[in-house]
Design a protein around this motif. Structure first.
Motif, PDB file in Angstrom:
ATOM      1  N   ALA A 338       3.738  10.965   2.808  1.00 43.09           N
ATOM      2  CA  ALA A 338       2.692  10.178   3.444  1.00 43.09           C
ATOM      3  C   ALA A 338       1.732   9.661   2.388  1.00 43.09           C
ATOM      4  O   ALA A 338       1.667  10.172   1.271  1.00 43.09           O
ATOM      5  CB  ALA A 338       1.936  11.027   4.469  1.00 43.09           C
ATOM      6  N   GLY A 339       0.961   8.654   2.759  1.00 45.39           N
ATOM      7  CA  GLY A 339      -0.042   8.108   1.850  1.00 45.39           C
ATOM      8  C   GLY A 339      -0.426   6.702   2.251  1.00 45.39           C
ATOM      9  O   GLY A 339       0.379   5.987   2.863  1.00 45.39           O
ATOM     10  N   VAL A 340      -1.639   6.330   1.939  1.00 40.63           N
ATOM     11  CA  VAL A 340      -2.060   4.947   2.137  1.00 40.63           C
ATOM     12  C   VAL A 340      -1.220   4.061   1.226  1.00 40.63           C
ATOM     13  O   VAL A 340      -0.909   4.427   0.090  1.00 40.63           O
ATOM     14  CB  VAL A 340      -3.560   4.780   1.835  1.00 40.63           C
ATOM     15  CG1 VAL A 340      -3.983   3.319   1.952  1.00 40.63           C
ATOM     16  CG2 VAL A 340      -4.395   5.653   2.769  1.00 40.63           C
ATOM     17  N   ASP A 341      -0.827   2.892   1.720  1.00 37.66           N
ATOM     18  CA  ASP A 341       0.012   1.980   0.948  1.00 37.66           C
ATOM     19  C   ASP A 341      -0.563   1.745  -0.445  1.00 37.66           C
ATOM     20  O   ASP A 341      -1.761   1.520  -0.613  1.00 37.66           O
ATOM     21  CB  ASP A 341       0.125   0.639   1.695  1.00 37.66           C
ATOM     22  CG  ASP A 341       1.039  -0.333   0.987  1.00 37.66           C
ATOM     23  OD1 ASP A 341       2.187   0.029   0.712  1.00 37.66           O
ATOM     24  OD2 ASP A 341       0.594  -1.466   0.702  1.00 37.66           O
ATOM     25  N   GLY A 342       0.315   1.829  -1.460  1.00 44.49           N
ATOM     26  CA  GLY A 342      -0.099   1.562  -2.823  1.00 44.49           C
ATOM     27  C   GLY A 342      -0.527   2.780  -3.611  1.00 44.49           C
ATOM     28  O   GLY A 342      -1.043   2.654  -4.724  1.00 44.49           O
ATOM     29  N   ASN A 343      -0.268   3.985  -3.083  1.00 38.57           N
ATOM     30  CA  ASN A 343      -0.699   5.207  -3.752  1.00 38.57           C
ATOM     31  C   ASN A 343       0.424   5.929  -4.484  1.00 38.57           C
ATOM     32  O   ASN A 343       0.298   7.117  -4.782  1.00 38.57           O
ATOM     33  CB  ASN A 343      -1.372   6.155  -2.763  1.00 38.57           C
ATOM     34  CG  ASN A 343      -2.845   5.859  -2.582  1.00 38.57           C
ATOM     35  OD1 ASN A 343      -3.698   6.469  -3.206  1.00 38.57           O
ATOM     36  ND2 ASN A 343      -3.141   4.886  -1.734  1.00 38.57           N
ATOM     37  N   GLY A 344       1.509   5.212  -4.776  1.00 42.20           N
ATOM     38  CA  GLY A 344       2.572   5.786  -5.584  1.00 42.20           C
ATOM     39  C   GLY A 344       3.901   5.948  -4.875  1.00 42.20           C
ATOM     40  O   GLY A 344       4.862   6.429  -5.475  1.00 42.20           O
ATOM     41  N   GLN A 345       3.973   5.521  -3.601  1.00 46.28           N
ATOM     42  CA  GLN A 345       5.223   5.693  -2.864  1.00 46.28           C
ATOM     43  C   GLN A 345       6.368   4.917  -3.510  1.00 46.28           C
ATOM     44  O   GLN A 345       7.474   5.435  -3.673  1.00 46.28           O
ATOM     45  CB  GLN A 345       5.043   5.253  -1.406  1.00 46.28           C
ATOM     46  CG  GLN A 345       4.042   6.068  -0.618  1.00 46.28           C
ATOM     47  CD  GLN A 345       2.647   5.470  -0.621  1.00 46.28           C
ATOM     48  OE1 GLN A 345       2.184   4.958  -1.644  1.00 46.28           O
ATOM     49  NE2 GLN A 345       1.965   5.514   0.519  1.00 46.28           N
ATOM     50  N   GLN A 346       6.101   3.654  -3.860  1.00 46.19           N
ATOM     51  CA  GLN A 346       7.155   2.839  -4.474  1.00 46.19           C
ATOM     52  C   GLN A 346       7.524   3.401  -5.844  1.00 46.19           C
ATOM     53  O   GLN A 346       8.704   3.442  -6.213  1.00 46.19           O
ATOM     54  CB  GLN A 346       6.674   1.394  -4.608  1.00 46.19           C
ATOM     55  CG  GLN A 346       7.741   0.435  -5.106  1.00 46.19           C
ATOM     56  CD  GLN A 346       8.217  -0.535  -4.049  1.00 46.19           C
ATOM     57  OE1 GLN A 346       7.515  -0.827  -3.104  1.00 46.19           O
ATOM     58  NE2 GLN A 346       9.432  -1.029  -4.212  1.00 46.19           N
ATOM     59  N   SER A 347       6.536   3.842  -6.594  1.00 48.67           N
ATOM     60  CA  SER A 347       6.812   4.427  -7.910  1.00 48.67           C
ATOM     61  C   SER A 347       7.679   5.671  -7.784  1.00 48.67           C
ATOM     62  O   SER A 347       8.586   5.908  -8.605  1.00 48.67           O
ATOM     63  CB  SER A 347       5.495   4.777  -8.615  1.00 48.67           C
ATOM     64  OG  SER A 347       4.750   3.613  -8.911  1.00 48.67           O
TER      65      SER A 347
END
Length: 548
Positions: A338-347
């Motif tokens: 989970a996480g707000v968009d742009g907090n490392g999910q894609q990375s």
């Protein structure tokens, strides 16, 4: 034969809404009927939901209304005047659309993109300062707080959507259509979007929203229209006059309950009507929001199939880099992210897949160090990836279905040759098992609906030899049935011994399908929580209000 038109955008101030009528519209692609004798009407000053399964005809319906497709039979009228011409004429008559797949070019600045799609722009030389001022005026009236000089590709998903809506509203827009506008948004962003749509409706704009999640339909819409197999399955009704069960039956058809196989029996099997109706009991919408239905993990600790140890990555555009991330996914376990968009999910996904540089730390798959290994090497160790964006990362839209699904077998084959006939036969069996609706295996996969493209990706990636499945927003833009189908498939993969890393902006999806949930914030793991943790507890970890 339907034809596709070019796009553009006018620049006049919105002046209210208009009555939109679709009269006996049929759309044929060769022998295939995408729409059959569809009639509907939508009044100004209201939010109208259009729902249906993937492949029901919603996208074709939207494109006919906006002039992108010309109907084979019937017509579209706005305030009793027939829509004439293509998309430019539609926009000049006040109809515009925000597509699920954003249309603004990523390399342009916000100001350049809005100027490019202004159908009334002068073709004389212009000054950058002039278009920047015009952009600032549009953003001040309709849009998010964003720098006109920012590149589109560098914006978050929410800001990109805000700019897309600004583009659509910056003309004399009286009818605004949004195709799956919540698919890429966080829960908070969805609430903000719905508030904005309701405000536009109070100003008299006619709003049509294509949605899949029924809780969102009830949260924003005044009326609902259901399409199924290119026809009107439920004519427009006031939401106050229908139930979730009635809508669900209209969407999927009662006849499916007797013919569908429960998805728990095999990976790729479909979901029955009864299963879906169970998920729509009082207090529920598409997902059971307040109960954790994943079976308890076995008492014996399983071996780790994925291990990240103090992983840090290079910075990437639009997302936080990872900083000293340590994470283990065990066999038979679904770990939600989970996480707000742009907090490392894609990375995180790209680091595991081998698509981004790892500056420090190590990554292991089945006790094999793959920190700097190729994607092919990782695939041969059992890694499978359902990417964030199916259209740009998951498939080649212009290539045939059989090539898109069969390419995995070609890459994994130790031989330098393969039999196209044998490969097509294998793909035919696979797409049939996954219920991918298509006309022919030679059909470009880009012609399929979003849900069927996603099913095709699952047919390729969720195979018996999967050891680790990384599923990034796997239900984004999917309908009721396809969403339940994906969830059961992921749980079945875990039950069969694979590890699953499930990245999602939908907290209900994570809580319902995960064994535990890790929260990313600023590229770091802010919390590692049980899946039955409350939304409030997960949300606090996401925004920094408190860690576990």
């Amino acid at each position: 034969m339907a034809t596709q038109q070019s796009t553009a955008s006018p620049e006049r101030v919105p002046t209210g809404g208009a009555r939109l009528e679709v009269v006996n519209v049929s759309v044929m692609f060769g022998d295939f009927a995408a729409l059959s004798n569809v009639s509907a009407s939508f009044e100004p000053g209201r939010v109208h939901a259009v729902v249906g399964q993937n492949g029901a005809g919603k996208t074709t319906f939207s494109r006919v209304v906006t002039g992108l497709y010309q109907p084979t039979e019937g017509h579209v009228a706005i305030d009793a005047q027939k829509l004439a011409g293509g998309v430019v004429a539609a926009r000049r008559q006040g109809i515009d659309m925000v597509h699920q797949n954003f249309s603004l070019p990523g390399s342009f600045t916000v100001a350049e993109a809005l100027h490019l799609l202004d159908v009334n722009r002068s073709h004389r030389p212009y000054r950058r300062a002039t278009i920047r001022r015009a952009c600032q005026q549009k953003l001040a009236r309709f849009g998010p707080a964003v720098d006109p000089g920012a590149r589109i590709r560098d914006l978050s998903v929410q800001l990109r959507q805000g700019v897309e809506i600004t583009r659509a509203l910056s003309g004399d827009t009286r009818v605004l259509i949004l195709d799956e506008p919540t698919a890429a948004l966080s829960p908070g962003a969805v609430e903000e979007l719905f508030a904005r749509l309701r405000e536009l409706a109070t100003q008299g704009v006619t709003i049509l929203v294509v949605l899949h999640k029924l809780d969102e339909v009830w949260a924003v819409a005044d009326t609902i229209t259901v399409l199924r197999d290119g026809r009107v399955a439920m004519p427009k009704k006031e939401l106050a006059d229908v139930t979730h069960k009635e809508v669900t039956v209209a969407i999927i058809g009662e006849e499916l309950s007797a013919s569908s196989t429960p998805a728990s029996t095999s990976v790729g099997a479909d979901v029955s009507t009864d299963d879906l109706l169970h998920e729509l009991e009082p207090g529920h919408t598409v997902l059971p929001g307040d109960e954790h239905v994943r079976p308890a993990a076995p008492g014996k600790v399983a071996a780790g199939v994925l291990t990240l140890t103090d992983v840090s990555t290079a910075r990437r555009q639009g997302d936080a880099a990872l900083h000293n991330v340590s994470l283990t996914v065990r066999r038979g376990e679904v770990v939600g992210v989970a996480g707000v968009d742009g907090n490392g999910q894609q990375s995180l996904v790209e680091a595991v897949a081998g698509l981004t540089r790892v500056d420090a730390g190590s990554i292991e798959l089945d006790d094999t160090v793959v920190t700097h290994a190729s994607l092919l090497r990782r695939r041969r160790l059992g890694l499978r990836v359902i990417p964030f964006d199916r259209n740009t990362q998951g498939v080649s839209l212009s290539s045939a279905i059989w090539l898109n699904v069969g390419i995995a077998d070609v890459l994994m084959s130790p031989r330098a040759w393969f039999s196209p006939r044998q490969l097509r036969a294998k793909v035919a069996e696979s797409v049939s098992r996954w219920s991918v609706k298509h006309r022919a295996l030679s059909q470009p996969i880009g012609e399929l609906s979003g849900g069927n493209v996603q099913r095709a990706i699952f047919a390729r990636e969720a195979t018996a030899d999967s050891r680790l499945v990384v599923a990034a927003q796997p239900t984004r833009g999917l309908d009721l049935g396809a969403t339940a189908f994906v969830h059961r498939t992921l749980r079945q993969l875990a039950s069969d011994g694979a590890g699953v890393l499930l990245v999602s902006a939908d907290l209900d999806e994570l809580r319902t399908n995960s064994d535990r949930i890790v929260v990313l914030r600023g590229g770091r793991i802010a919390a590692d929580l049980p899946a039955d943790a409350s939304r409030a507890r997960i949300g606090e970890a996401m925004v920094g209000g408190g860690d576990a």
